[in-house]
Write a protein that holds these residues in place. Structure first.
Motif, short mmCIF file in Angstrom:
data_model
loop_
_atom_site.label_atom_id
_atom_site.label_comp_id
_atom_site.label_asym_id
_atom_site.label_seq_id
_atom_site.Cartn_x
_atom_site.Cartn_y
_atom_site.Cartn_z
N LYS A 73 4.99 -12.75 7.01
CA LYS A 73 4.88 -12.74 5.57
C LYS A 73 3.86 -11.70 5.41
N PHE A 74 4.11 -10.31 4.68
CA PHE A 74 3.46 -9.42 4.27
C PHE A 74 2.48 -9.92 2.91
N ILE A 75 1.37 -9.78 2.82
CA ILE A 75 0.74 -10.04 1.39
C ILE A 75 -0.02 -9.03 1.03
N PHE A 76 0.05 -8.92 -0.17
CA PHE A 76 -0.40 -7.41 -0.86
C PHE A 76 -1.36 -7.66 -1.85
N LYS A 77 -2.55 -6.93 -1.94
CA LYS A 77 -3.41 -7.17 -2.97
C LYS A 77 -3.65 -5.65 -3.72
N ALA A 78 -3.24 -5.58 -5.02
CA ALA A 78 -3.69 -4.20 -5.56
C ALA A 78 -5.04 -3.78 -5.29
N PRO A 79 -5.09 -2.37 -5.23
CA PRO A 79 -6.60 -1.78 -5.46
C PRO A 79 -7.31 -2.08 -6.85
N LYS A 80 -8.59 -2.28 -6.70
CA LYS A 80 -9.38 -2.38 -7.78
C LYS A 80 -8.88 -1.58 -9.14
N GLY A 81 -8.80 -2.32 -10.10
CA GLY A 81 -8.41 -1.41 -11.48
C GLY A 81 -6.99 -1.24 -11.44
N GLU A 82 -5.86 -1.58 -10.75
CA GLU A 82 -4.56 -1.35 -10.61
C GLU A 82 -3.99 -2.74 -10.49
N THR A 83 -2.66 -2.60 -10.65
CA THR A 83 -1.69 -3.71 -10.42
C THR A 83 -0.73 -3.44 -9.41
N LEU A 84 0.16 -4.65 -8.78
CA LEU A 84 1.11 -4.22 -7.96
C LEU A 84 2.30 -3.43 -8.71
N ASP A 85 2.17 -3.46 -9.96
CA ASP A 85 3.41 -3.01 -10.82
C ASP A 85 3.07 -1.49 -11.15
N SER A 86 1.75 -0.98 -10.69
CA SER A 86 1.38 0.28 -11.03
C SER A 86 2.44 1.15 -10.06
N LYS A 87 2.73 2.54 -10.85
CA LYS A 87 4.02 3.27 -10.14
C LYS A 87 3.71 3.69 -8.83
N GLU A 88 2.45 4.11 -8.39
CA GLU A 88 2.28 4.55 -6.99
C GLU A 88 2.22 3.46 -6.15
N VAL A 89 1.48 2.20 -6.54
CA VAL A 89 1.54 1.05 -5.45
C VAL A 89 2.65 0.43 -5.15
N LYS A 90 3.59 0.28 -6.23
CA LYS A 90 4.95 -0.19 -6.08
C LYS A 90 5.78 0.83 -5.32
N ALA A 91 5.74 2.31 -5.56
CA ALA A 91 6.39 3.05 -4.64
C ALA A 91 5.99 2.94 -3.07
N LYS A 92 4.86 2.86 -2.61
CA LYS A 92 4.26 2.91 -1.51
C LYS A 92 4.69 1.44 -0.80
N ILE A 93 4.66 0.32 -1.35
CA ILE A 93 5.01 -0.93 -0.78
C ILE A 93 6.61 -1.07 -0.56
N GLN A 94 7.34 -0.37 -1.32
CA GLN A 94 8.75 -0.41 -1.35
C GLN A 94 9.04 0.57 -0.11
N GLU A 95 8.44 1.63 -0.11
CA GLU A 95 8.71 2.52 0.79
C GLU A 95 8.53 1.94 2.23
N ALA A 96 7.28 1.08 2.40
CA ALA A 96 6.93 0.64 3.68
C ALA A 96 7.74 -0.45 4.15
N LEU A 97 8.13 -1.05 3.20
CA LEU A 97 9.26 -2.09 3.51
C LEU A 97 10.64 -1.78 3.97
N LYS A 98 10.89 -0.48 3.50
CA LYS A 98 12.02 -0.01 4.12
C LYS A 98 12.14 0.46 5.36
N ASN A 99 11.11 0.49 5.79
CA ASN A 99 10.86 0.89 7.59
C ASN A 99 10.84 -0.53 8.34
N VAL A 100 10.90 -1.55 7.56
CA VAL A 100 10.99 -2.99 8.33
C VAL A 100 12.31 -3.24 9.15
#
Length: 733
Positions: A73-100
């Motif tokens: 299980k990959f467990i993510f926590k957004a950086p301070k002041g942001e959410t997981l829905d933030s554009k850059e955060v979401k893009a980085k997570i989805q890009e990383a999961l494409k490598n799985v």
């Protein structure tokens, strides 16, 4: 037995290099075998036939699409002041999961944005990787790939931790724990023998025997189901007893040298006397460990047999390799000398057969007995509220990604997310399965401790369904256990009214069932152990009260040990002193395992200490004096042996694995209490108080019970008579 061991010692003296060479050949052969086969540990700690296992069988049969693949299980926590829905955060997570999926062992990977596995605040979320293989068979390469992806996200400022069913932190053998234990043991031996060279001999021989035992277990893992924790347990026990057994034989050899015997004769006698006691003590430990199989729990049987095999091998090393190494050392092993420190407690003028400790016990036996009993009672009290369980990621160190992931999941979704329940509904005999499922779900929703529940999800033929329940409390909380039991109690009524069979499974339910099964097994196992101890000690000491006192002392040790571990591990007192990350339930197989191990070790010290008392009593007929003699001559060796064992067990408290850490703590305290409170204090005080009554033995029983000459005294008397007769004949001629 002493006759054969005496001959064995003499033969080894003449063939010392062959014996040493044979041990190294065995070690090399096992090493080559391991290199070709590798290891294949089975981490399954389930118990067939439990309610949760039966439910799991139904689940796997009726919902095959779920598969049995391991999960990370990959467990993510957004950086301070942001959410997981933030554009850059979401893009980085989805890009990383494409490598799985690049890992060919991956069967599926979820997207937290598509499955909506993000908490309400949109700060914490998770994605599941499901592998084609079972959790314990997921390769190190796959784990490394997952950790690599997590590391890349951390560098991007997104906290990413790992969890799931795949074990990421392996149990380590040969690490800091063993090294610390060996170092402490060496210093104790150096102090005892007053020689750096002599102190190294028991270490060398025990490590060689231990290495062969470990290799046997690792190679054996390819042919039978053995858990990796069995290996650490075997190392812990075998290292401690191996050094102790070598210590007993080496100490006796040095005593014989001090008496003026030749090296060959000294080795032969040490092998016959101390070697006989070692064989008896070792066999007792092996029987106690193998006796774990009577509780009929597969993983516990594997642990007991693995540890028993290793102890058996170190016993063989003690009676063969130790005499061979002593023979090679020759005159470099000096005769025994009085230890300056221990000399402070030795005899005063006119009191050659006593020491200060023995004289104190003889002077105040009753107050000392009361102090021991009160101390034992106070330590035993916390055991009354013992709670059993299996350590999970929540009990690991915060240095591990599993613990940080566990805490993140609890922070984002509540404690229950770490211990979900799976309720399997069987409506195969119902006329309207869907209606029955809905009615059953409504009843499940009414339970107090339910935080979230999914609607019934039927299988392909619609006759079975599963309901996932998240409790409000964590997997090891008492309220979660009560929820599982409440659902099961309700099952009979649901089956009657809705015509639906209701079964609970999942990791939490399996844990509860294993703990209950082990709790039920403890009284049965303890009863067998106590009966065996009584019979064994009656044969050895030819007494009624001495064995009875020994068994009662063992029970006091057991309850005090359980109370101590509850006080520390469960109640959380002084946990930081022992480096324990978090309080939690007691390891569910610890009470049964501790009972078996402490029984064997307690009988070791009982035999080594009381056999000397019995020997002196038979010669002098003075019961009180025999107690003083036994404490003076056997007490220092037992003290050194106990300190070595405590040091080895305590060193495992430094291990990272919570199971090994808790076992090390329990066994270190158990040996400390049994050796110094029970064997060296309570038992001698009781024997002093009872006097000759301690050695009462009915004549009719004496006639029918075989005589076990543990330390070969009778054999040595016969040898001395033969030599005296030969000398007499020579003089007459």
């Amino acid at each position: 037995m002493a006759k054969y061991l005496y001959r064995l010692g003499g033969w080894i003296y003449h063939h010392r290099f062959k014996v040493i060479g044979s041990w190294f050949v065995i070690l090399l052969a096992l090493g080559v075998t391991l290199a070709s086969l590798g290891s294949s540990f089975d981490e399954d700690m389930s118990i067939p036939g439990t309610k949760s296992e039966k439910a799991m069988d139904v689940l796997n049969k009726e919902f095959p699409q779920g598969g049995n693949g391991g999960k990370i299980k990959f467990i993510f926590k957004a950086p301070k002041g942001e959410t997981l829905d933030s554009k850059e955060v979401k893009a980085k997570i989805q890009e990383a999961l494409k490598n799985v999926p690049k890992d060919k062992e991956v069967a599926a990977v979820t997207d937290p944005y598509q499955t909506n596995t993000v908490n309400q605040e949109r700060k914490i979320g998770y994605a599941d990787i499901t592998y084609k293989k079972e959790a314990e068979k997921v390769t190190e390469a796959s784990k490394h790939d997952a950790e690599k992806i997590a590391t890349s996200l951390r560098k991007e400022g997104i906290q990413t931790e790992l969890g799931g069913t795949v074990v990421l932190s392996k149990v380590e053998v040969g690490g800091i724990s063993e090294v610390v234990g060996i170092i402490f043991a060496y210093f104790i031996l150096a102090f005892t023998f007053a020689s750096l060279l002599t102190a190294g001999l028991p270490i060398i021989t025990s490590v060689i025997g231990l290495a062969i035992g470990v290799l046997c277990i690792v190679v054996g893992s390819n042919f039978t189901a053995i858990q990796s924790v069995s290996l650490s347990l075997a190392v812990m026990i075998a290292l401690a007893v191996g050094i102790d057994y070598a210590l007993f034989i080496l100490s006796r050899h040095r005593q014989h040298l001090a008496e003026g015997l030749s090296i060959k004769e000294s080795i032969s006698r040490a092998t016959a006397t101390a070697g006989g006691a070692v064989v008896f003590a070792g066999v007792t430990v092996v029987i106690a460990l193998c006796g774990l199989s009577i509780v009929n729990i597969p993983f516990l049987t594997a642990m007991g047999l693995s540890a028993g095999l290793t102890v058996f091998i170190v016993v063989l090393a003690a009676i063969t390799l130790v005499p061979a190494v002593i023979s090679v050392a020759g005159t470099r092993v000096s005769p025994a000398k009085a230890n300056r420190f221990l000399g402070k407690f030795h005899s005063k003028k006119g009191q050659k057969e006593s020491n200060a400790w023995g004289r104190m016990l003889a002077r105040y036996p009753l107050p000392i007995i009361l102090i021991c009993l009160i101390l034992g009672g106070v330590l035993s009290y916390p055991a009354l509220h013992i709670e059993l369980g299996l350590p999970d990621n929540g009990t690991k160190s915060t240095d591990t990604t599993e613990r940080r992931g566990y805490d993140l999941m609890a922070e984002g979704f509540g404690e229950g997310i770490n211990g979900p329940l799976v309720v399997v509904l069987d409506a195969s005999t119902s006329e309207n399965a869907q209606t029955a499922f809905v009615k059953t779900a409504e009843q499940l929703q009414k339970f107090k401790n339910v935080a979230f529940m999914t609607p019934p999800m039927p299988n392909q033929d619609g006759m079975f369904a599963i309901v996932n329940i998240l409790p409000k409390t964590g997997p090891n909380d008492l309220e979660t256990k009560e929820l599982v039991n409440s659902i099961r109690d309700k099952a009979a009524q649901v089956e009657k009214t809705n015509n639906v069979k209701m079964m609970v499974t999942g990791a939490t339910a399996v844990n509860i069932d294993i703990s209950d099964k082990l709790a039920d097994a403890l009284p049965k196992f303890a009863s067998v152990i106590v009966a065996f101890a009584l019979l064994l000690l009656i044969i050895v000491f030819r007494s009624i009260l001495v064995p009875l006192k020994a068994v009662l002392g063992f029970l006091l040790t057991l309850t005090a040990t359980l109370g101590f571990v509850v006080l520390i591990l469960q109640d959380g007192h002084f946990i930081h002193l022992f480096g324990i990350p978090k309080e939690g339930p007691i390891l569910n197989f610890m009470p049964v395992l501790t009972t078996g191990i402490l029984f064997g070790l307690a009988m070791d010290y009982e035999v080594f200490l009381v056999s000397r008392m019995r020997e002196d009593y038979l010669h002098s007929g003075d019961a009180k004096k025999s107690v003083l003699t036994g404490l003076k001559h056997s007490g220092p060796v037992v003290t050194a042996a106990a300190l070595i064992m405590i040091a080895v067990f305590a060193s495992f408290i430094f291990a990272k694995d919570p199971m090994i850490k808790s076992m090390g703590l329990a066994l270190a305290f158990g040996v400390l209490f049994d050796a110094f409170v029970v064997r060296m204090t309570l038992i001698p005080a009781l024997m002093t108080l009872l006097g000759r009554s301690s050695w009462y033995f009915p004549k009719w029983l004496d006639r029918i019970i075989p005589n076990m000459d543990i330390e070969g005294e009778e054999f040595l008397k016969e040898e001395q008579k033969k030599k005296a007769s030969k000398t007499k004949n020579v003089l007459q001629k």
